[in-house]
Write an enzyme that holds these catalytic residues in place. Structure first.
Site, PDB file in Angstrom:
ATOM      1  N   SER A 124       0.826  -1.206   0.000  1.00  0.00           N
ATOM      2  CA  SER A 124       0.000   0.000   0.000  1.00  0.00           C
ATOM      3  C   SER A 124       0.860   1.256   0.000  1.00  0.00           C
ATOM      4  O   SER A 124       2.014   1.228   0.456  1.00  0.00           O
ATOM      5  CB  SER A 124      -0.859  -0.021   1.270  1.00  0.00           C
ATOM      6  OG  SER A 124      -1.361   1.248   1.555  1.00  0.00           O
ATOM      7  N   TYR A 148      -0.597  -0.301  10.174  1.00  0.00           N
ATOM      8  CA  TYR A 148      -0.866  -0.971   8.891  1.00  0.00           C
ATOM      9  C   TYR A 148       0.309  -0.758   7.924  1.00  0.00           C
ATOM     10  O   TYR A 148       0.801  -1.711   7.315  1.00  0.00           O
ATOM     11  CB  TYR A 148      -2.155  -0.378   8.337  1.00  0.00           C
ATOM     12  CG  TYR A 148      -2.560  -0.789   6.940  1.00  0.00           C
ATOM     13  CD1 TYR A 148      -3.124  -2.029   6.677  1.00  0.00           C
ATOM     14  CD2 TYR A 148      -2.429   0.115   5.872  1.00  0.00           C
ATOM     15  CE1 TYR A 148      -3.549  -2.374   5.387  1.00  0.00           C
ATOM     16  CE2 TYR A 148      -2.848  -0.219   4.588  1.00  0.00           C
ATOM     17  CZ  TYR A 148      -3.404  -1.468   4.359  1.00  0.00           C
ATOM     18  OH  TYR A 148      -3.819  -1.795   3.088  1.00  0.00           O
ATOM     19  N   LYS A 152       2.843  -3.575   6.355  1.00  0.00           N
ATOM     20  CA  LYS A 152       3.025  -3.747   4.904  1.00  0.00           C
ATOM     21  C   LYS A 152       4.513  -3.627   4.555  1.00  0.00           C
ATOM     22  O   LYS A 152       5.029  -4.416   3.760  1.00  0.00           O
ATOM     23  CB  LYS A 152       2.217  -2.691   4.132  1.00  0.00           C
ATOM     24  CG  LYS A 152       0.716  -2.866   4.202  1.00  0.00           C
ATOM     25  CD  LYS A 152       0.247  -4.031   3.343  1.00  0.00           C
ATOM     26  CE  LYS A 152      -1.257  -4.175   3.290  1.00  0.00           C
ATOM     27  NZ  LYS A 152      -1.704  -5.434   2.688  1.00  0.00           N
TER      28      LYS A 152
HETATM   29  N1  LIG Z   1      -8.700  -1.433  -1.261  1.00  0.00           N
HETATM   30  C1  LIG Z   1      -7.713  -0.546  -1.120  1.00  0.00           C
HETATM   31  O1  LIG Z   1      -7.916   0.676  -1.176  1.00  0.00           O
HETATM   32  C2  LIG Z   1      -6.302  -1.033  -0.892  1.00  0.00           C
HETATM   33  C3  LIG Z   1      -5.238  -0.121  -0.979  1.00  0.00           C
HETATM   34  C4  LIG Z   1      -3.955  -0.583  -0.743  1.00  0.00           C
HETATM   35  C5  LIG Z   1      -3.740  -1.902  -0.452  1.00  0.00           C
HETATM   36  N2  LIG Z   1      -4.789  -2.775  -0.362  1.00  0.00           N
HETATM   37  C6  LIG Z   1      -4.537  -4.168  -0.022  1.00  0.00           C
HETATM   38  O2  LIG Z   1      -5.115  -5.002  -1.018  1.00  0.00           O
HETATM   39  C7  LIG Z   1      -5.566  -6.222  -0.401  1.00  0.00           C
HETATM   40  C8  LIG Z   1      -7.001  -6.511  -0.763  1.00  0.00           C
HETATM   41  O3  LIG Z   1      -7.774  -5.372  -0.439  1.00  0.00           O
HETATM   42  P1  LIG Z   1      -9.358  -5.398  -0.456  1.00  0.00           P
HETATM   43  O4  LIG Z   1      -9.779  -4.003  -0.674  1.00  0.00           O
HETATM   44  O5  LIG Z   1      -9.860  -6.472  -1.311  1.00  0.00           O
HETATM   45  O6  LIG Z   1      -9.620  -5.740   1.076  1.00  0.00           O
HETATM   46  P2  LIG Z   1     -10.804  -6.617   1.720  1.00  0.00           P
HETATM   47  O7  LIG Z   1     -10.839  -6.249   3.154  1.00  0.00           O
HETATM   48  O8  LIG Z   1     -12.041  -6.479   0.903  1.00  0.00           O
HETATM   49  O9  LIG Z   1     -10.240  -8.099   1.547  1.00  0.00           O
HETATM   50  C9  LIG Z   1      -9.282  -8.657   2.401  1.00  0.00           C
HETATM   51  C10 LIG Z   1      -9.719 -10.067   2.689  1.00  0.00           C
HETATM   52  O10 LIG Z   1      -8.760 -10.654   3.597  1.00  0.00           O
HETATM   53  C11 LIG Z   1      -9.495 -11.525   4.424  1.00  0.00           C
HETATM   54  N3  LIG Z   1      -8.760 -11.804   5.652  1.00  0.00           N
HETATM   55  C12 LIG Z   1      -8.540 -10.972   6.689  1.00  0.00           C
HETATM   56  N4  LIG Z   1      -7.899 -11.614   7.670  1.00  0.00           N
HETATM   57  C13 LIG Z   1      -7.705 -12.890   7.242  1.00  0.00           C
HETATM   58  C14 LIG Z   1      -7.111 -14.030   7.817  1.00  0.00           C
HETATM   59  N5  LIG Z   1      -6.597 -13.986   9.060  1.00  0.00           N
HETATM   60  N6  LIG Z   1      -7.089 -15.183   7.104  1.00  0.00           N
HETATM   61  C15 LIG Z   1      -7.628 -15.248   5.860  1.00  0.00           C
HETATM   62  N7  LIG Z   1      -8.211 -14.182   5.275  1.00  0.00           N
HETATM   63  C16 LIG Z   1      -8.259 -13.016   5.956  1.00  0.00           C
HETATM   64  C17 LIG Z   1     -10.789 -10.774   4.724  1.00  0.00           C
HETATM   65  O11 LIG Z   1     -11.810 -11.641   5.182  1.00  0.00           O
HETATM   66  C18 LIG Z   1     -11.087 -10.149   3.374  1.00  0.00           C
HETATM   67  O12 LIG Z   1     -11.990 -10.944   2.623  1.00  0.00           O
HETATM   68  C19 LIG Z   1      -5.293  -6.073   1.089  1.00  0.00           C
HETATM   69  O13 LIG Z   1      -4.058  -6.672   1.380  1.00  0.00           O
HETATM   70  C20 LIG Z   1      -5.183  -4.584   1.276  1.00  0.00           C
HETATM   71  O14 LIG Z   1      -4.384  -4.246   2.384  1.00  0.00           O
HETATM   72  C21 LIG Z   1      -6.069  -2.369  -0.602  1.00  0.00           C
END
Ligand SMILES: NC(=O)c1ccc[n+]([C@@H]2O[C@H](COP(=O)([O-])OP(=O)(O)OC[C@H]3O[C@@H](n4cnc5c(N)ncnc54)[C@H](O)[C@@H]3O)[C@@H](O)[C@H]2O)c1
Length: 325
Positions: A124, A148, A152
Site C-alpha cells: 500500500s 498498517y 506492509k
Molecule cells: N482497497 C484498497 O484501497 C487497498 C489499498 C492498498 C492496499 N490494499 C490491499 O489489497 C488487499 C485486498 O484489499 P481489499 O480491498 O480487497 O480488502 P478486503 O478487506 O475487501 O479483503 C481482504 C480479505 O482478507 C481476508 N482476511 C482478513 N484476515 C484474514 C485471515 N486472518 N485469514 C484469511 N483471510 C483473511 C478478509 O476476510 C477479506 O476478505 C489487502 O491486502 C489490502 O491491504 C487495498
C-alpha cells in the site's frame, strides 16, 4: 496453471476471480485450477470456466498456510489483510494477521521442496509517511506512520529476502487507494474516498470526514486487477533486490472528486454528502502520499486509469448498473 487467491472473499479478490474467468490466467495461460481461501467462506459465482476449490480459515493459524501451498500453486495472490482502521484499533491482531500470517505463508512455501512460486503481495501507499514530497519517486524513503503501513513495509522486506534467497519469486505492488469500492463500507480509514461517491450514487447520504482540499492517490478496482495480472506476468530478473513497485494512479482532491460526481450525476446527488470532520481520519489519511511518479512500474507495462471521471464511470458500468439490473 494453478492459482491460489488468499483473501479471495474480499473486494479485490472477487474482482480478480471475475477477471480470470473472463480472460484466463496471467499472460493468457490456461487455468488448471483456482484455490480460493479466506477467513470467511469465499463463495464463487456459478459457471466458472475452470475448477474452483474454496476453503475458509485464519491463514495465520499454524498449519493453514502449509495446507494452502501443499498443491504447489504456480501463482499466489496474497490479498488477505486487516485494513488500516482495524490495524490501528486492534494492535495485536494487526501484527498477527498482517505480519505473522505473511511470514507463516512464506515459511510454508520455503518448506516445499524445489518450489518457488510467483507471489504477488498487495502492499500500500501507506508504507510512506509524512513528510512527503509533492511527488514520490521510486527511490523515496519508505517510512510508514501507521501500524498498517509498518506491517506492509515489513512484509515487503520479507518478500525481498525470500525472493533473493530463491524461496519464492515475489512482487509487491503498492496500491493507491482503491475507489470506487463496491459494496458496504469497510474499516479502512480511507473508506470515505469511496463512500462519498458510492452512497450518493445509490441515493444515500455519505459522511465526508476531511477537508475538500485533501489530495489523494487513487486507482479503480479494474486498474488494481490489471496490476495484479501484470505483476504475475512480468520478468522479475530486472527488479533485482527491489521487489516493491509504486503503482500508477490518479491524483485528485476530494473537492475534484465531488465535482466529477456533480458533473456525472447532478447537484441533487452531490448534495447527499454531509460534512462531519474526523481529526483521526484527517491526520492519518492526510499524511499519506498524494502523487507518485511510478516510473519503474510504468516502464514495466503497468497502466493506470486515465482520470477520475473514468474511475467513476468504471464503478457505474461495472457495479452500479449490474446491481440495479
Ligand atoms: N482497497 C484498497 O484501497 C487497498 C489499498 C492498498 C492496499 N490494499 C490491499 O489489497 C488487499 C485486498 O484489499 P481489499 O480491498 O480487497 O480488502 P478486503 O478487506 O475487501 O479483503 C481482504 C480479505 O482478507 C481476508 N482476511 C482478513 N484476515 C484474514 C485471515 N486472518 N485469514 C484469511 N483471510 C483473511 C478478509 O476476510 C477479506 O476478505 C489487502 O491486502 C489490502 O491491504 C487495498
Amino acid at each position: 496453471m494453478k492459482i491460489l487467491i488468499l483473501g479471495a472473499a474480499g473486494m479485490i479478490g472477487r474482482k480478480l476471480l471475475a477477471h480470470l474467468a473472463a480472460n484466463g490466467g496471467p499472460g493468457g495461460a490456461p487455468i488448471k485450477a483456482v484455490l480460493l481461501h479466506d477467513v470467511v467462506d469465499p463463495v464463487p459465482p456459478a459457471g466458472l470456466p475452470f475448477p474452483v476449490e474454496g476453503s475458509s480459515g485464519d491463514y495465520a493459524v499454524p498449519g493453514v498456510a502449509e495446507r494452502l501451498v501443499a498443491g504447489r500453486p504456480d501463482v499466489i495472490f496474497h490479498l488477505a489483510s486487516i485494513v488500516s482502521g482495524e490495524a490501528e484499533a486492534r494492535f495485536e491482531e494487526g501484527y498477527r494477521v498482517n505480519l505473522d500470517g505473511a511470514r507463516a505463508l512464506f515459511e510454508a512455501i520455503r518448506a516445499v521442496p524445489n518450489y518457488a512460486p510467483r507471489l504477488i503481495y498487495t502492499s500500500s501507499l501507506a508504507v510512506f509517511g509524512a513528510p512527503c514530497p509533492d511527488v514520490i519517486d521510486d527511490d523515496y524513503l519508505c517510512a510508514p506512520a501507521s501500524s498498517y503501513g509498518i506491517q506492509k513495509a515489513m512484509v515487503e522486506l520479507l518478500l525481498a529476502d525470500y525472493s533473493r534467497r530463491g524461496f519464492l519469486d515475489g512482487v509487491a505492488i503498492r496500491l493507491p487507494t482503491i475507489c470506487v469500492r463496491p459494496g458496504r463500507p469497510n474499516a479502512a480509514l480511507s473508506g470515505f474516498v469511496s463512500s462519498i461517491m458510492r452512497e450518493p450514487l445509490n441515493g444515500q447520504e455519505a459522511v465526508l470526514p476531511v477537508e475538500e482540499a485533501m489530495r489523494l492517490w487513487i486507482a479503480s478496482p479494474r486498474a488494481a486487477v490489471s496490476y495484479l495480472m501484470q505483476a504475475a506476468t512480468i520478468d522479475t530478473a530486472p527488479l533485482g533486490a527491489r521487489r516493491s513497485l509504486n503503482m500508477p494512479g490518479v491524483s485528485v482532491t476530494v473537492g475534484e472528486q465531488i465535482e466529477a460526481l456533480r458533473r456525472r450525476a447532478g447537484d441533487e446527488v452531490a448534495r447527499l454528502i454531509r460534512r462531519a470532520p474526523d481529526p483521526v481520519v484527517a491526520r492519518v489519511v492526510g499524511d499519506w502520499p498524494q502523487r507518485f511518479s511510478a516510473t519503474r512500474a510504468i516502464g514495466l507495462g503497468f497502466v493506470g486509469d486515465a482520470d477520475f471521471a473514468s474511475i467513476l464511470e468504471t464503478y457505474i458500468t461495472e457495479d452500479l448498473a449490474p446491481a440495479r439490473a
